[in-house]
Design a protein around this motif. Sequence first.
Motif, PDB file in Angstrom:
ATOM      1  N   ASN A 178       0.825  -1.221   0.000  1.00  0.00           N
ATOM      2  CA  ASN A 178       0.000   0.000   0.000  1.00  0.00           C
ATOM      3  C   ASN A 178       0.854   1.263   0.000  1.00  0.00           C
ATOM      4  O   ASN A 178       0.512   2.261  -0.632  1.00  0.00           O
ATOM      5  CB  ASN A 178      -0.934   0.014   1.213  1.00  0.00           C
ATOM      6  N   LEU A 179       1.977   1.203   0.739  1.00  0.00           N
ATOM      7  CA  LEU A 179       2.870   2.372   0.776  1.00  0.00           C
ATOM      8  C   LEU A 179       3.533   2.568  -0.585  1.00  0.00           C
ATOM      9  O   LEU A 179       3.646   3.694  -1.073  1.00  0.00           O
ATOM     10  CB  LEU A 179       3.942   2.189   1.858  1.00  0.00           C
ATOM     11  N   ILE A 180       3.958   1.449  -1.193  1.00  0.00           N
ATOM     12  CA  ILE A 180       4.599   1.533  -2.517  1.00  0.00           C
ATOM     13  C   ILE A 180       3.613   2.087  -3.552  1.00  0.00           C
ATOM     14  O   ILE A 180       3.964   2.892  -4.406  1.00  0.00           O
ATOM     15  CB  ILE A 180       5.115   0.140  -2.955  1.00  0.00           C
ATOM     16  N   ALA A 181       2.342   1.663  -3.416  1.00  0.00           N
ATOM     17  CA  ALA A 181       1.323   2.084  -4.389  1.00  0.00           C
ATOM     18  C   ALA A 181       0.776   3.478  -4.113  1.00  0.00           C
ATOM     19  O   ALA A 181      -0.049   3.988  -4.864  1.00  0.00           O
ATOM     20  CB  ALA A 181       0.177   1.083  -4.384  1.00  0.00           C
ATOM     21  N   GLY A 182       1.231   4.093  -3.024  1.00  0.00           N
ATOM     22  CA  GLY A 182       0.756   5.436  -2.706  1.00  0.00           C
ATOM     23  C   GLY A 182      -0.652   5.460  -2.166  1.00  0.00           C
ATOM     24  O   GLY A 182      -1.343   6.476  -2.235  1.00  0.00           O
ATOM     25  N   LEU A 183      -1.099   4.345  -1.615  1.00  0.00           N
ATOM     26  CA  LEU A 183      -2.435   4.316  -1.012  1.00  0.00           C
ATOM     27  C   LEU A 183      -2.387   4.807   0.430  1.00  0.00           C
ATOM     28  O   LEU A 183      -3.410   5.187   0.998  1.00  0.00           O
ATOM     29  CB  LEU A 183      -3.011   2.894  -1.038  1.00  0.00           C
TER      30      LEU A 183
END
Lengths: 391, 245
Positions: free
Chosen positions: B73-78
């Motif tokens: 989620n952090l990598i995906a910018g969520l």
Amino acid sequence: MNMGVVAVRNLGRNKLRTLLTIAGVSVAIVTFILLRTVLSAWTVAADHAAKDRVGTRHKVSFIIPLPKRYLEEIKQIPGVKGAAGANWFGAKDPKHETEFFGSFAVDPEEYLEVYDEIIVPPEQREAWFQNRTGAVVGDALAKKMGWKVGDRVTLVGTIYPGDWEFQISGIYTAVRKSVDRSSFMFHYDYLNDSQAVANANSKDLVGWIVSRIDDPSRAAEISRTIDARFDERDQQTLSMSERAMNTSFIGMISAILKAVDVVSLVILFIMVLILGNTVAMGVRERTHEYGVLRAIGFLPKHLAAFVVGEAMTVSVAGGVLGVMISYPFVQEGLGRFLEENMGAFCPFFRIDPATIVWALLLAMLLGAVAAALPAYNASRLKVIDALRRTG
Amino acid sequence: MSTSSVSVDRDIARAGVAAGSGAAIVEAIKVRKVYQRGKEDLTVLQDLDLTIHEGAFEALMGPSGSGKSTLLNLIAGLDRPTSGTIRVAGADVGTLPERARAKWRAANIGFIFQTYNMMPVLTALENVELPLLLASGLSSKDRRERAKTALSVVGLAERMQHYPRELSGGQEQRVAIARAIVTDPKLIVADEPTGDLDRKSADDILKLLERLNQEFRKTIVMVTHDPAAAERAKKVHHLDKGALL
């Protein structure tokens, strides 16, 4: 495909719910239109009153009559083209005891001159003028009672007791929607010369006087002149434009009209609650999907637009359906029935085009209002939280 | 372009979107993520460092609660890290404001979810077209053509007019992959992409991901519990209690 298509397609997700909501909105809109039409039917007499007529009644109350001689004096006042008196007769047809209709004693020639929107065919008009027991009746009343020109009818007086025999001389129509097409009008002299009137000490009295003036802009001034003329007499008068007079009659039931007005708005408020609940339910169920949309880049404003778009589509569809139901129901059914059977109360019961416009505009506006809170909640969803929800 | 989108572009630029940021597409530096549960802090990721290079196909594995989905989620910018830096496709994602992050995701990230997450009221073609509604300068015809191309890549061109309910799980996931690639993102994140599929369908999906990686040079980060799925990745990262092993 565009975002509008997505919003509208979402309505097909739960077809039954969408159809029921549209039906609910349409019922609210039908009710709103009916209530507004009731209001406009009551005020139609005032709204469509002639601008060149002034009504004169007793200063204390319209139930106290005026001396008939006032009529001749009013005719002499500068600016008055003509005047006619009228007396409320109040009678029933013993064959149709439950049918109510207005009955008036008038001077035929004077009355038709002042009320030129009442149309009587020339030969019937002449016959009425010549026949002391003649009467003219509105086409709606004639249809309801089954009366034809030449028929003899006997009415039972409620104010002036006894059996009163008349012959139908003519049937009138009207070119103005405020005219009650279910009235019964007969010669003033027939009433005034009767023993019943003598017994009631009502000889040479008229209930009210209506004057035709040559300049509508002088209605207020002429009204004051009329009242000033009788100001020092025992029986003082109160004169006003026909519109003001009709409005004063409506004023007597203003509380009821106000209540109808409020109820029509309460109905719309209930519609907002129903629609708002449905929209909120849809948003709750689709939380996960909104999370997906947010994840792939849709902004909070897009989600809000989807929610508002859906709600407004439902509300407008409900509004249009409501109008489509109301229009034939009132114009071809209820309105015609009321005009023909209760013309004394509802001479013109038709939907005002402005009511249709208001109904559609309010449906649209209330759709947006109903969606406001669910749209706000949808736009505030946190992506991660929304994705965790399984709906 | 609207004033708001200009401002969003500035936010992205300020966060460091720049050409020539090297071969690393994901750089996580001392990333820490702490959730608040009631009055207690729950540390899910603990000073985690991770680098993923362009063209990689890497898997994140670990037991439940190890922090792999949180990292994805952090990598995906969520989501944003509590501390540390996470740079993805040149942007310091953790510092981007909400609107800018949404726009950044639309341009740079393709999502594949475990449960496909199709919109049931849209056809396969329309579901694939959905992310393109956010792309400015594309006509309706262009969007449609791109969506058809994406569906052809995943081998579902003949099913484009079918609704999700008319597709099998494997087919739905392929439509989801088409949706993920239609915007030509720099990075594809897949959260348990085979978790809801039978072995045969799962294998097809993994082959498709391999093809996207090898043939179309797509960088893929995949969270999985499935060792068979992880085997298809070029590299596997194991997480436990918020740290890489």
